[in-house]
Design an enzyme around this catalytic site. Structure first.
Site, PDB file in Angstrom:
ATOM      1  N   ASP A 289      29.007  31.330  64.970  1.00  0.00           N
ATOM      2  CA  ASP A 289      29.772  32.280  65.780  1.00  0.00           C
ATOM      3  C   ASP A 289      29.094  32.458  67.133  1.00  0.00           C
ATOM      4  OD1 ASP A 289      31.430  34.212  66.745  1.00  0.00           O
ATOM      5  OD2 ASP A 289      31.127  35.631  65.117  1.00  0.00           O
ATOM      6  N   HIS A 290      29.732  31.940  68.172  1.00  0.00           N
ATOM      7  CA  HIS A 290      29.203  31.999  69.530  1.00  0.00           C
ATOM      8  C   HIS A 290      29.681  33.246  70.273  1.00  0.00           C
ATOM      9  CE1 HIS A 290      28.531  30.352  73.716  1.00  0.00           C
ATOM     10  NE2 HIS A 290      27.433  29.920  73.133  1.00  0.00           N
ATOM     11  N   SER A 291      30.444  34.116  69.618  1.00  0.00           N
ATOM     12  CA  SER A 291      30.949  35.329  70.269  1.00  0.00           C
ATOM     13  C   SER A 291      29.796  36.271  70.597  1.00  0.00           C
ATOM     14  CB  SER A 291      31.967  36.035  69.370  1.00  0.00           C
ATOM     15  OG  SER A 291      31.355  36.531  68.192  1.00  0.00           O
TER      16      SER A 291
END
Length: 345
Positions: A289-291
């Site tokens: 998850d790059h958020s």
């Protein structure tokens, strides 16, 4: 004669179409938040699915389209960059510390990603976490091939024209890397910092951080945090938690070097998220998850923030920021996503 009369009535309406965030229903919205899901299965649509919310959704909804479609909220909003404007009197700034692949990355500037587009009435500021996105304005809307695997976050807010004075100042603190921009003279006189930011200029004297309340076109307040490299501390544990007066849980990219551990040395603690879940079919590790977002543990008041910077040693020394909303529905929608987090040692 009747056709000419009809066109005379319609043309002023067409010419005055406002620049705005567009929602998943294809209509203008005051704001939206999109959470692109990681690549979770082998379906043809994997890596393109997203969750969506706006002022009328009451929380998360399944995305009505796919991230690579101009029918999606992000796609339709950004497509205003690529379609000819009825009036060419617009300004825009596309910035990304990892620009599209034919542009050079700059690790010395802020860890920031976003798009500003406006006319003399309204515009939008889209803050996101996706490398190599979006394409420059001489191309067309598309989704980068590198961005299918990981989760990504987006917040778009529609602001009245003069709010972009403060947006421009925040971008100066962030030390953005613009890769496509146009701020004509008619805009730069009113919005000098937006023009300066588009020219890669930055603040030159302390203070090295700035918070400001930005008011949307419909009057909703958003609290923007922006730090310069010289701030020299983590955005979340070194500043945001103290201002929001609550413990924070932060979702960010856990695969970079020098990850900062959860921090319980301050009055308010900052924890690293480890596991995120919307439901049993969308349950995933922060490692995919790059958020970039955070949520207060306290619901009085409850805050949720979406931004573009991680918690690691390198990014203590880089610009970046986050945009926060004190909205019960938004707060709850993020708070319930955290299924596991790192405790302090």
């Amino acid at each position: 004669m009747a056709l000419k009369l009809l066109m005379a009535i319609l043309m002023p309406c067409l010419a005055s179409a406002a620049i705005t965030c567009y929602g998943d229903n294809g209509q203008p919205v005051d704001w939206f938040i999109v959470y692109k899901l990681p690549h979770l299965d082998r379906s043809p649509e994997a890596g393109m699915l997203y969750m969506y919310q706006d002022e009328s959704s009451g929380g998360w909804l399944r995305g009505a389209s796919l991230m690579n479609s101009t029918a999606s909220a992000v796609g339709k909003t950004l497509n205003q960059l690529y379609e000819p404007s009825e009036s060419q009197n617009v300004a825009y700034v596309l910035y990304n510390d990892q620009p599209p692949k034919y542009s050079a990355a700059n690790g010395l500037r802020g860890h920031t990603k976003g798009v500003v587009l406006l006319d003399k009435e309204t515009g939008f500021w889209l803050v996101h976490s996706t490398p190599h996105f979006p394409p420059p304005t001489d191309l067309k809307y598309d989704w980068p091939s590198n961005a299918f695997h990981n989760g990504q976050s987006f917040i778009c807010v529609t602001y009245p024209y003069l709010q972009f004075k403060d947006v421009g100042t925040q971008l100066m603190y962030n030390t953005i890397t613009p890769y496509d921009s146009s701020v004509p003279d008619g805009f730069s006189a009113d919005l000098p910092d937006l023009h300066s930011a588009s020219m890669k200029k930055q603040v030159r004297s302390p203070p090295w951080n700035r918070q400001v309340t930005l008011t949307s076109a419909k009057g909703k307040a958003f609290l923007s945090f922006a730090k310069h490299a010289n701030f020299g501390d983590d955005l979340y544990s070194g500043w945001v938690s103290e201002v929001l007066k609550s413990d924070l849980c932060v979702q960010f990219w856990l695969n970079s070097r020098g990850i900062l551990p959860s921090n319980c040395s301050q009055a308010y603690h900052t924890y690293n998220a480890k596991q995120i879940a919307f439901d049993s079919s969308a349950n995933f590790s922060s490692h995919v998850d790059h958020s970039k977002w955070c949520v207060t543990w306290s619901d009085s008041p409850g805050w949720a923030c979406i931004g573009d910077i991680n918690r690691d040693e390198e990014e203590e020394k880089r610009g970046g920021g986050t945009v926060c909303s004190q909205d019960p529905n938004v707060w709850k929608s993020f708070q319930i996503l955290v299924k596991d987090y790192s405790k302090c040692d």
